[in-house]
Scaffold this motif. Structure first.
Motif, PDB file in Angstrom:
ATOM      1  N   PRO A  62      38.821  35.362  -0.311  1.00  0.00           N
ATOM      2  CA  PRO A  62      37.734  35.612  -1.461  1.00  0.00           C
ATOM      3  C   PRO A  62      37.996  36.782  -1.981  1.00  0.00           C
ATOM      4  O   PRO A  62      38.446  37.858  -1.376  1.00  0.00           O
ATOM      5  N   GLU A  63      38.455  37.417  -3.580  1.00  0.00           N
ATOM      6  CA  GLU A  63      38.882  38.837  -3.923  1.00  0.00           C
ATOM      7  C   GLU A  63      37.798  39.649  -3.977  1.00  0.00           C
ATOM      8  O   GLU A  63      37.686  40.533  -4.056  1.00  0.00           O
ATOM      9  N   ASP A  64      36.616  39.452  -3.516  1.00  0.00           N
ATOM     10  CA  ASP A  64      35.483  39.764  -3.359  1.00  0.00           C
ATOM     11  C   ASP A  64      35.338  40.983  -2.288  1.00  0.00           C
ATOM     12  O   ASP A  64      34.214  41.153  -1.613  1.00  0.00           O
ATOM     13  N   ARG A  65      36.459  40.787  -1.273  1.00  0.00           N
ATOM     14  CA  ARG A  65      35.860  40.939  -0.046  1.00  0.00           C
ATOM     15  C   ARG A  65      37.405  41.634   0.655  1.00  0.00           C
ATOM     16  O   ARG A  65      37.293  41.688   2.297  1.00  0.00           O
ATOM     17  N   LEU A  66      37.825  42.165   0.185  1.00  0.00           N
ATOM     18  CA  LEU A  66      39.092  43.045  -0.353  1.00  0.00           C
ATOM     19  C   LEU A  66      39.299  44.446   0.265  1.00  0.00           C
ATOM     20  O   LEU A  66      39.116  44.605  -1.041  1.00  0.00           O
ATOM     21  N   LEU A  67      39.405  45.043   0.985  1.00  0.00           N
ATOM     22  CA  LEU A  67      40.151  46.309   0.771  1.00  0.00           C
ATOM     23  C   LEU A  67      40.861  46.886   0.946  1.00  0.00           C
ATOM     24  O   LEU A  67      41.910  45.559   2.053  1.00  0.00           O
ATOM     25  N   VAL A  68      41.570  48.148   1.103  1.00  0.00           N
ATOM     26  CA  VAL A  68      42.911  48.386   1.500  1.00  0.00           C
ATOM     27  C   VAL A  68      42.825  50.043   2.115  1.00  0.00           C
ATOM     28  O   VAL A  68      41.654  50.878   2.038  1.00  0.00           O
ATOM     29  N   GLU A  69      43.387  50.658   2.857  1.00  0.00           N
ATOM     30  CA  GLU A  69      43.142  51.174   3.989  1.00  0.00           C
ATOM     31  C   GLU A  69      45.049  51.111   4.089  1.00  0.00           C
ATOM     32  O   GLU A  69      45.790  51.415   4.568  1.00  0.00           O
ATOM     33  N   THR A  70      45.086  53.166   5.188  1.00  0.00           N
ATOM     34  CA  THR A  70      46.293  52.957   5.842  1.00  0.00           C
ATOM     35  C   THR A  70      46.281  53.564   7.442  1.00  0.00           C
ATOM     36  O   THR A  70      47.171  53.099   8.013  1.00  0.00           O
ATOM     37  N   ASP A  71      44.810  53.670   7.518  1.00  0.00           N
ATOM     38  CA  ASP A  71      44.523  53.623   8.910  1.00  0.00           C
ATOM     39  C   ASP A  71      45.830  55.299   9.488  1.00  0.00           C
ATOM     40  O   ASP A  71      46.389  55.492  10.575  1.00  0.00           O
ATOM     41  N   SER A  72      45.815  56.209   8.763  1.00  0.00           N
ATOM     42  CA  SER A  72      47.353  57.417   8.704  1.00  0.00           C
ATOM     43  C   SER A  72      46.433  58.284   9.863  1.00  0.00           C
ATOM     44  O   SER A  72      44.915  58.017  10.177  1.00  0.00           O
ATOM     45  N   PRO A  73      47.106  58.586  10.864  1.00  0.00           N
ATOM     46  CA  PRO A  73      48.807  58.983  10.755  1.00  0.00           C
ATOM     47  C   PRO A  73      49.628  57.600  11.274  1.00  0.00           C
ATOM     48  O   PRO A  73      50.723  58.210  10.928  1.00  0.00           O
ATOM     49  N   TYR A  74      49.282  56.391  11.052  1.00  0.00           N
ATOM     50  CA  TYR A  74      49.713  55.071  11.735  1.00  0.00           C
ATOM     51  C   TYR A  74      50.291  54.618  10.636  1.00  0.00           C
ATOM     52  O   TYR A  74      49.650  54.738   9.801  1.00  0.00           O
ATOM     53  N   LEU A  75      51.076  53.585  10.545  1.00  0.00           N
ATOM     54  CA  LEU A  75      51.229  52.260  10.300  1.00  0.00           C
ATOM     55  C   LEU A  75      51.685  52.540   8.709  1.00  0.00           C
ATOM     56  O   LEU A  75      50.947  52.314   7.661  1.00  0.00           O
ATOM     57  N   ALA A  76      52.540  53.438   8.420  1.00  0.00           N
ATOM     58  CA  ALA A  76      53.588  53.854   7.203  1.00  0.00           C
ATOM     59  C   ALA A  76      54.007  52.417   6.791  1.00  0.00           C
ATOM     60  O   ALA A  76      53.994  51.841   7.727  1.00  0.00           O
ATOM     61  N   PRO A  77      53.266  52.331   5.714  1.00  0.00           N
ATOM     62  CA  PRO A  77      53.447  50.622   5.051  1.00  0.00           C
ATOM     63  C   PRO A  77      55.087  51.184   4.366  1.00  0.00           C
ATOM     64  O   PRO A  77      56.253  52.372   4.486  1.00  0.00           O
ATOM     65  N   VAL A  78      56.067  50.137   3.799  1.00  0.00           N
ATOM     66  CA  VAL A  78      57.292  50.106   3.188  1.00  0.00           C
ATOM     67  C   VAL A  78      57.198  50.529   1.671  1.00  0.00           C
ATOM     68  O   VAL A  78      55.898  50.075   1.151  1.00  0.00           O
ATOM     69  N   PRO A  79      57.915  51.552   1.181  1.00  0.00           N
ATOM     70  CA  PRO A  79      59.131  52.241   1.890  1.00  0.00           C
ATOM     71  C   PRO A  79      59.173  53.186   2.898  1.00  0.00           C
ATOM     72  O   PRO A  79      60.145  53.689   3.006  1.00  0.00           O
ATOM     73  N   GLN A  80      58.398  53.479   3.576  1.00  0.00           N
ATOM     74  CA  GLN A  80      57.654  54.724   3.723  1.00  0.00           C
ATOM     75  C   GLN A  80      57.762  54.854   5.758  1.00  0.00           C
ATOM     76  O   GLN A  80      57.370  55.474   5.739  1.00  0.00           O
ATOM     77  N   ARG A  81      57.799  52.996   5.903  1.00  0.00           N
ATOM     78  CA  ARG A  81      57.627  52.821   7.406  1.00  0.00           C
ATOM     79  C   ARG A  81      58.715  54.021   8.437  1.00  0.00           C
ATOM     80  O   ARG A  81      59.507  53.753   8.215  1.00  0.00           O
ATOM     81  N   GLY A  82      58.026  54.061   9.545  1.00  0.00           N
ATOM     82  CA  GLY A  82      58.491  54.824  10.269  1.00  0.00           C
ATOM     83  C   GLY A  82      58.647  56.217  10.229  1.00  0.00           C
ATOM     84  O   GLY A  82      58.894  56.983  11.356  1.00  0.00           O
ATOM     85  N   LYS A  83      57.793  56.552   9.229  1.00  0.00           N
ATOM     86  CA  LYS A  83      56.920  58.647   9.089  1.00  0.00           C
ATOM     87  C   LYS A  83      55.674  58.168   9.065  1.00  0.00           C
ATOM     88  O   LYS A  83      54.912  57.200   9.635  1.00  0.00           O
ATOM     89  N   ARG A  84      55.149  59.504   8.925  1.00  0.00           N
ATOM     90  CA  ARG A  84      53.771  59.746   9.415  1.00  0.00           C
ATOM     91  C   ARG A  84      53.031  59.427   7.956  1.00  0.00           C
ATOM     92  O   ARG A  84      53.050  59.260   6.967  1.00  0.00           O
ATOM     93  N   ASN A  85      52.176  58.336   8.209  1.00  0.00           N
ATOM     94  CA  ASN A  85      51.470  57.822   7.312  1.00  0.00           C
ATOM     95  C   ASN A  85      50.171  58.939   6.664  1.00  0.00           C
ATOM     96  O   ASN A  85      49.412  59.935   7.320  1.00  0.00           O
ATOM     97  N   GLU A  86      49.667  58.788   5.891  1.00  0.00           N
ATOM     98  CA  GLU A  86      48.768  59.444   5.024  1.00  0.00           C
ATOM     99  C   GLU A  86      47.870  58.284   3.434  1.00  0.00           C
ATOM    100  O   GLU A  86      48.448  58.060   3.111  1.00  0.00           O
ATOM    101  N   PRO A  87      46.722  59.365   3.391  1.00  0.00           N
ATOM    102  CA  PRO A  87      45.952  59.029   2.328  1.00  0.00           C
ATOM    103  C   PRO A  87      47.153  58.539   1.145  1.00  0.00           C
ATOM    104  O   PRO A  87      46.766  57.101   0.554  1.00  0.00           O
TER     105      PRO A  87
END
Length: 257
Positions: free
Chosen positions: A195-220
């Motif tokens: 359900p759309e009313d139950r979704l959030l987003v996050e980074t868990d930074s400095p881990y798990l950088a998203p594509v196209p930054q995968r492999g680099k340090r993550n940040e907000p």
């Protein structure tokens, strides 16, 4: 506005934190939640939340750290959370992938964090890795014994069954950079169906950088990439994705107003 609902800002050095915050603002990130992983770290979480108006915090013990010292009592967790900038309990849960703490210790710590959430009314931030059945059972047992509590399944990469149980119980699911990884087709399918009313987003930074930054340090600031993929799989534009996930965040973390 976007919200990074889960990051570890105290993992960034004093010499870089201002630049990290500036990049987050430039990317349209208007709220960030820095997460507690040890009781003693609660002071650092609170200091960051007091320093930056965009930052709020949670307090608790990560399951990987649960065996480092005595399990805190429910009263100790509740007392640590007694601060106007603390909006959640955790992160707590079970991690059977790394097994850095004995499983029975992780489970007891998890139960005490749930009870602290029940007492305070603050959302419980749940860490789940390779332990879905036990997490589901403990959530159900503690809810039956002590009543409902708000909950967020963070950095979701678990089974559809666990996500659906958390949502059925009134909880929320937060999507991290894992959503952007090429092999995350099943995760994207689950994100499409929840359900759309139950979704959030996050980074868990400095881990798990998203594509196209995968492999680099993550940040907000990079939460925007995860939001873009969520928009694509849901058939939304980016503006709607920001509106939906921010509205959901504000509903769950009602102290963050």
């Amino acid at each position: 506005m976007l919200v990074d609902s889960h990051c570890h800002l105290d993992y960034f050095g004093e010499e870089e934190i201002d630049a990290v915050m500036d990049r987050a603002r430039s990317a349209g990130v208007g709220r960030m939640v820095t997460i507690g992983v040890r009781m003693e770290q609660g002071a650092a979480v609170k200091a960051l939340a007091e320093r930056f108006p965009e930052v709020w915090g949670t307090v608790g013990v990560h399951p990987q750290n649960a065996g480092e010292e005595a399990i805190p009592t429910v009263e100790e967790i509740v007392a640590l959370a007694d601060h106007p900038r603390v909006i959640g309990i955790g992160e707590s849960g079970l991690d059977y992938f790394y097994d850095k703490a004995p499983r029975e210790v992780q489970q007891e710590s998890f139960r005490r964090h749930i009870r602290a959430s029940q007492q305070t009314g603050l959302p419980l931030v749940i860490h789940a890795r390779d332990a879905d059945e036990d997490i589901a059972a403990i959530l159900a047992e503690e809810r039956a014994a002590g009543g409902d509590f708000p909950a967020l399944l963070h950095c979701f990469s678990s089974t559809r069954a666990l996500a659906e149980q958390v949502v059925a119980d009134g909880g929320y699911v937060s999507l991290s950079g894992i959503l952007t990884f090429p092999k995350s087709e099943e995760l994207r399918a689950i994100a499409t169906d929840l359900p759309e009313d139950r979704l959030l987003v996050e980074t868990d930074s400095p881990y798990l950088a998203p594509v196209p930054q995968r492999g680099k340090r993550n940040e907000p600031a990079l939460v925007a990439h995860t939001a873009a993929v969520l928009a694509r799989v849901r058939g939304w534009d980016v503006a709607r994705t920001a509106e939906v996930t921010t509205t959901n965040f504000m509903r769950l973390f009602s102290r963050c107003r």
